[in-house]
Design an enzyme around this catalytic site. Structure first.
Site, PDB file in Angstrom:
ATOM      1  N   CYS A  57       0.796  -1.257   0.043  1.00 33.90           N
ATOM      2  CA  CYS A  57      -0.079  -0.303   0.069  1.00 33.90           C
ATOM      3  C   CYS A  57       0.929   1.242   0.009  1.00 33.90           C
ATOM      4  O   CYS A  57       1.524   1.606  -1.055  1.00 33.90           O
ATOM      5  CB  CYS A  57      -0.865  -0.072   1.135  1.00 33.90           C
ATOM      6  SG  CYS A  57      -2.513   0.632   0.899  1.00 33.90           S
ATOM      7  N   GLU A  69      -0.968  -8.128   6.231  1.00 35.43           N
ATOM      8  CA  GLU A  69      -0.841  -8.224   7.425  1.00 35.43           C
ATOM      9  C   GLU A  69      -2.054  -8.208   8.204  1.00 35.43           C
ATOM     10  O   GLU A  69      -2.203  -8.469   9.395  1.00 35.43           O
ATOM     11  CB  GLU A  69       0.250  -7.275   8.141  1.00 35.43           C
ATOM     12  CG  GLU A  69      -0.288  -5.868   8.405  1.00 35.43           C
ATOM     13  CD  GLU A  69      -0.607  -5.041   7.041  1.00 35.43           C
ATOM     14  OE1 GLU A  69      -0.405  -5.717   5.913  1.00 35.43           O
ATOM     15  OE2 GLU A  69      -1.208  -4.057   7.319  1.00 35.43           O
ATOM     16  N   HIS A 104      -3.076  -5.051   2.072  1.00 33.94           N
ATOM     17  CA  HIS A 104      -2.736  -5.386   3.313  1.00 33.94           C
ATOM     18  C   HIS A 104      -2.664  -6.716   3.700  1.00 33.94           C
ATOM     19  O   HIS A 104      -3.430  -7.262   4.459  1.00 33.94           O
ATOM     20  CB  HIS A 104      -3.460  -4.540   4.573  1.00 33.94           C
ATOM     21  CG  HIS A 104      -3.046  -2.913   4.318  1.00 33.94           C
ATOM     22  ND1 HIS A 104      -2.615  -2.427   5.105  1.00 33.94           N
ATOM     23  CD2 HIS A 104      -3.726  -2.180   3.347  1.00 33.94           C
ATOM     24  CE1 HIS A 104      -2.630  -1.161   4.947  1.00 33.94           C
ATOM     25  NE2 HIS A 104      -3.137  -1.126   3.861  1.00 33.94           N
TER      26      HIS A 104
END
Ligand code: GLN
Length: 201
Positions: free
Chosen positions: A81, A177, A175
């Site tokens: 990102c 994570e 993302h």
């Protein structure tokens, strides 16, 4: 063989989640906020956040030049990102003074998915991961508008690339994570370790 030491650029963003994903893969992972901490790692995660702010903080923390030097020397990266925006060759709709590290051969448009779908999730097949798609979380994500010959598209959503690989680098619009799926962190560790000829964990 020595073990890969991975840093997470910790100026802003989901630092803890990246550390947990990397450690969950068995990696040795630490935060990077200073030039000395950057020196101590072999590979780096550039997380999401706000690329203009991260850009300014890179300068405030005296990390811009050391980071550029490490990248020029081939340090592997996983950028997501805002991190992808920093790593791109060209940034559209950026601030004129924001840093472009110009490593990944892509043009990205900041906030390119527009207001209506500012944030969304999608199951995205990723070529490097085999058949099971990856649940990709997009948050005011950059839109990859052009991919140059040096980068390889590894995932698309609609008609746009949303993830690329380029040598030891992975760049993602989403993302990884924010899910419990650490397959992309694992692939990053494996590719970084093989580029540097060390063990991933
Ligand atoms: N829109 C942000 C930027 O321009 C990126 C958003 C994110 O990292 N989730 O940096």
């Amino acid at each position: 063989m020595t073990i890969l030491r991975v840093g997470v650029l910790a100026l802003q963003g989901n630092v803890r989640e990246h550390l947990m994903a990397l450690r969950g893969c068995g990696a040795e992972a630490s935060t990077v906020r200073t030039p000395a901490e950057l020196d101590a790692v072999d590979a780096l995660v550039l997380p999401g956040g706000e690329s203009t702010t991260m850009s300014r903080l890179l300068q405030v923390f005296n990390l811009e030049m050391p980071l550029r030097e490490r990248l020029a020397a081939g340090m592997p990266t996983l950028s997501t990102c805002a991190g992808l925006i920093l790593m791109s060759r060209e940034v559209l709709d950026g601030r004129s003074d924001q840093i472009s590290l110009r490593i990944l051969d892509v043009s990205v448009r900041r906030n390119g998915y527009g207001r209506q779908i500012e944030s969304f999730e999608a199951d995205v097949p990723v070529t490097l991961l085999g058949v099971a798609p990856f649940r990709a979380v997009f948050i005011r994500a950059p839109l990859i508008e052009h991919v140059g010959p040096d980068a390889e598209v590894i995932a698309t959503f609609g008609s746009n690339a949303v993830a690329v690989a380029q040598g030891p680098h992975l760049g993602l619009c989403f993302h990884p994570e924010m899910t419990n799926d650490a397959r992309l962190h694992q692939v990053f560790l494996e590719r970084a370790a093989s580029a540097l000829e060390v063990n991933a964990a």
